[in-house]
Design a protein around this motif. Sequence first.
Motif, mmCIF file in Angstrom:
data_model
loop_
_atom_site.group_PDB
_atom_site.id
_atom_site.type_symbol
_atom_site.label_atom_id
_atom_site.label_comp_id
_atom_site.label_asym_id
_atom_site.label_seq_id
_atom_site.Cartn_x
_atom_site.Cartn_y
_atom_site.Cartn_z
ATOM 1 N N LEU A 1 -11.233 14.972 54.674
ATOM 2 C CA LEU A 1 -10.527 14.869 53.405
ATOM 3 C C LEU A 1 -9.580 13.689 53.387
ATOM 4 O O LEU A 1 -9.293 13.119 52.338
ATOM 5 N N LEU A 2 -9.096 13.319 54.567
ATOM 6 C CA LEU A 2 -8.116 12.239 54.644
ATOM 7 C C LEU A 2 -8.749 10.885 54.853
ATOM 8 O O LEU A 2 -8.133 9.861 54.587
ATOM 9 N N LEU A 3 -10.000 10.863 55.302
ATOM 10 C CA LEU A 3 -10.586 9.629 55.794
ATOM 11 C C LEU A 3 -10.714 8.508 54.785
ATOM 12 O O LEU A 3 -10.620 7.355 55.155
ATOM 13 N N PRO A 4 -10.927 8.785 53.499
ATOM 14 C CA PRO A 4 -11.121 7.638 52.613
ATOM 15 C C PRO A 4 -9.901 6.738 52.469
ATOM 16 O O PRO A 4 -9.498 6.373 51.398
ATOM 17 N N GLY B 1 -10.565 11.942 45.944
ATOM 18 C CA GLY B 1 -10.670 12.010 47.395
ATOM 19 C C GLY B 1 -11.890 11.318 47.942
ATOM 20 O O GLY B 1 -12.140 11.335 49.138
ATOM 21 N N SER B 2 -12.674 10.698 47.082
ATOM 22 C CA SER B 2 -13.879 10.016 47.543
ATOM 23 C C SER B 2 -13.550 8.579 47.890
ATOM 24 O O SER B 2 -12.420 8.126 47.774
ATOM 25 N N THR B 3 -14.583 7.846 48.283
ATOM 26 C CA THR B 3 -14.393 6.443 48.611
ATOM 27 C C THR B 3 -14.443 5.566 47.379
ATOM 28 O O THR B 3 -14.352 4.356 47.469
ATOM 29 N N GLY B 4 -14.622 6.140 46.239
ATOM 30 C CA GLY B 4 -14.702 5.345 45.024
ATOM 31 C C GLY B 4 -16.120 5.292 44.510
ATOM 32 O O GLY B 4 -16.976 6.061 44.917
ATOM 33 N N ALA B 5 -16.381 4.393 43.605
ATOM 34 C CA ALA B 5 -17.689 4.311 42.965
ATOM 35 C C ALA B 5 -18.765 3.980 43.967
ATOM 36 O O ALA B 5 -18.558 3.250 44.920
ATOM 37 N N SER C 1 -17.969 0.591 50.452
ATOM 38 C CA SER C 1 -17.818 2.006 50.832
ATOM 39 C C SER C 1 -18.838 2.335 51.923
ATOM 40 O O SER C 1 -20.044 2.167 51.716
ATOM 41 N N VAL C 2 -18.342 2.800 53.061
ATOM 42 C CA VAL C 2 -19.209 2.979 54.230
ATOM 43 C C VAL C 2 -19.067 4.388 54.799
ATOM 44 O O VAL C 2 -17.958 4.851 55.093
ATOM 45 N N GLY C 3 -20.189 5.059 54.972
ATOM 46 C CA GLY C 3 -20.215 6.353 55.644
ATOM 47 C C GLY C 3 -20.232 6.155 57.144
ATOM 48 O O GLY C 3 -21.038 5.383 57.663
ATOM 49 N N VAL C 4 -19.328 6.853 57.845
ATOM 50 C CA VAL C 4 -19.180 6.671 59.293
ATOM 51 C C VAL C 4 -18.943 8.017 59.978
ATOM 52 O O VAL C 4 -18.749 9.042 59.334
ATOM 53 N N ASP C 5 -18.941 7.963 61.278
ATOM 54 C CA ASP C 5 -18.527 9.105 62.096
ATOM 55 C C ASP C 5 -17.077 8.873 62.500
ATOM 56 O O ASP C 5 -16.626 7.732 62.603
ATOM 57 N N GLN C 6 -16.343 9.950 62.730
ATOM 58 C CA GLN C 6 -14.981 9.803 63.228
ATOM 59 C C GLN C 6 -14.785 10.591 64.526
ATOM 60 O O GLN C 6 -13.677 10.744 65.002
ATOM 61 N N ILE D 1 -12.523 -2.408 52.724
ATOM 62 C CA ILE D 1 -13.491 -1.391 53.099
ATOM 63 C C ILE D 1 -12.869 -0.014 52.944
ATOM 64 O O ILE D 1 -11.663 0.153 53.105
ATOM 65 N N ARG D 2 -13.686 0.945 52.561
ATOM 66 C CA ARG D 2 -13.258 2.338 52.531
ATOM 67 C C ARG D 2 -14.270 3.162 53.312
ATOM 68 O O ARG D 2 -15.473 3.041 53.102
ATOM 69 N N PHE D 3 -13.752 3.978 54.213
ATOM 70 C CA PHE D 3 -14.599 4.808 55.053
ATOM 71 C C PHE D 3 -14.673 6.232 54.490
ATOM 72 O O PHE D 3 -13.704 6.733 53.920
#
Length: 346
Positions: free
Chosen positions: A32-35, A47-51, A101-106, A147-149
């Motif tokens: 929830l915090l990552l973006p 709460g998303s990374t945007g468009a 906007s990039v999907g990643v692992d944390q 960048i937004r993760f």
Amino acid sequence: MEERGTRKVSLRGWGGVATMAVACALTVVFALLLPLTQRGGAVGGDGSTGAGPGGVAAGVQARADDCDADVEGKEPERSVSRSGSDSGGAVQAIMDRGYVSVGVDQNSYRWGYRDPNNLDESSELEGFDIDLAHEIAREILGSPDKIRFKAIPTNQRIPAIQRGDVDMVVRTMTISCERLKDVDFSTAYFQTGQQVLAPKASDIDGFDKSLGGKRVCSAAGSTAESALKQGRTDRKIPADTDISETVPNQLDCLVRLQLGEVDAVVTDGALAASQAAQDPTVQLKGEPFTKEYYGVAMKKGSDELVRRVNGILEDYRKSGGWQKSYDHWLKQALGASEGPPAPKYK
């Protein structure tokens, strides 16, 4: 590659089972915090990374039915030729928006993770995949900070791309013929293979009859899950091997292994080596039994974005950026590298 002044952290490991369990529990919170970008990006109100990505061009990426990993010229890691142009709907949409906007692992140690010794929300993401994501932002937008993760579980990588939640996924994602039905990939940026991870004291030898009667964990939707099913069909592992334990995130398998809930884990050897570096009581068993390649995944048909990323990857290989990142994050666990895989084009 532009020097970014990456913060160095003390990699002391994650300690015992209790700490690992807490870390996994925090995954939901951090998702929830990552973006928040690593260097001051904003968060969308939802709460998303945007468009998500903009319009897409007609693609010529390999179709899944034209793909055969065992036939030269039809390998799934073949991609469309590179481009240095910022034209094209998806690329232009990123430029107009001002961030990628990039999907990643944390939670993947040394690939995409937060310093386990600093678990507050301001802790920066770091690792090999994170370096690559920043390089993509730098090349397209002129700054690695734009960048937004978004934290994405293993089994949600493809849905997140298809929904437009992210422009791309940089998350130790194996290129495969099956996945080419749903997403497009860049050229390969890392070679790995499936391998078995088990306690050092275990009598498991590898991906063989020693898994008979054992409980084996894999991530849902992963190539490891597919390899386990195929292994039973091909009788490379016994029919009584219990492969029913699947989890949303691959790291959850390590926690189950530490808790004694499973006897072994099957995952990419590159990830498993990093996990063995976290926990000295486990080790890789046997040799890799597949050859696989990681790629950057993007929406099906976003051909110009794929071409742009392929151009960035070529520059990243040639500039020494790939090797520098490998030496910093992965050399200690995986040993010296012969360098990145060469790109293959259609």
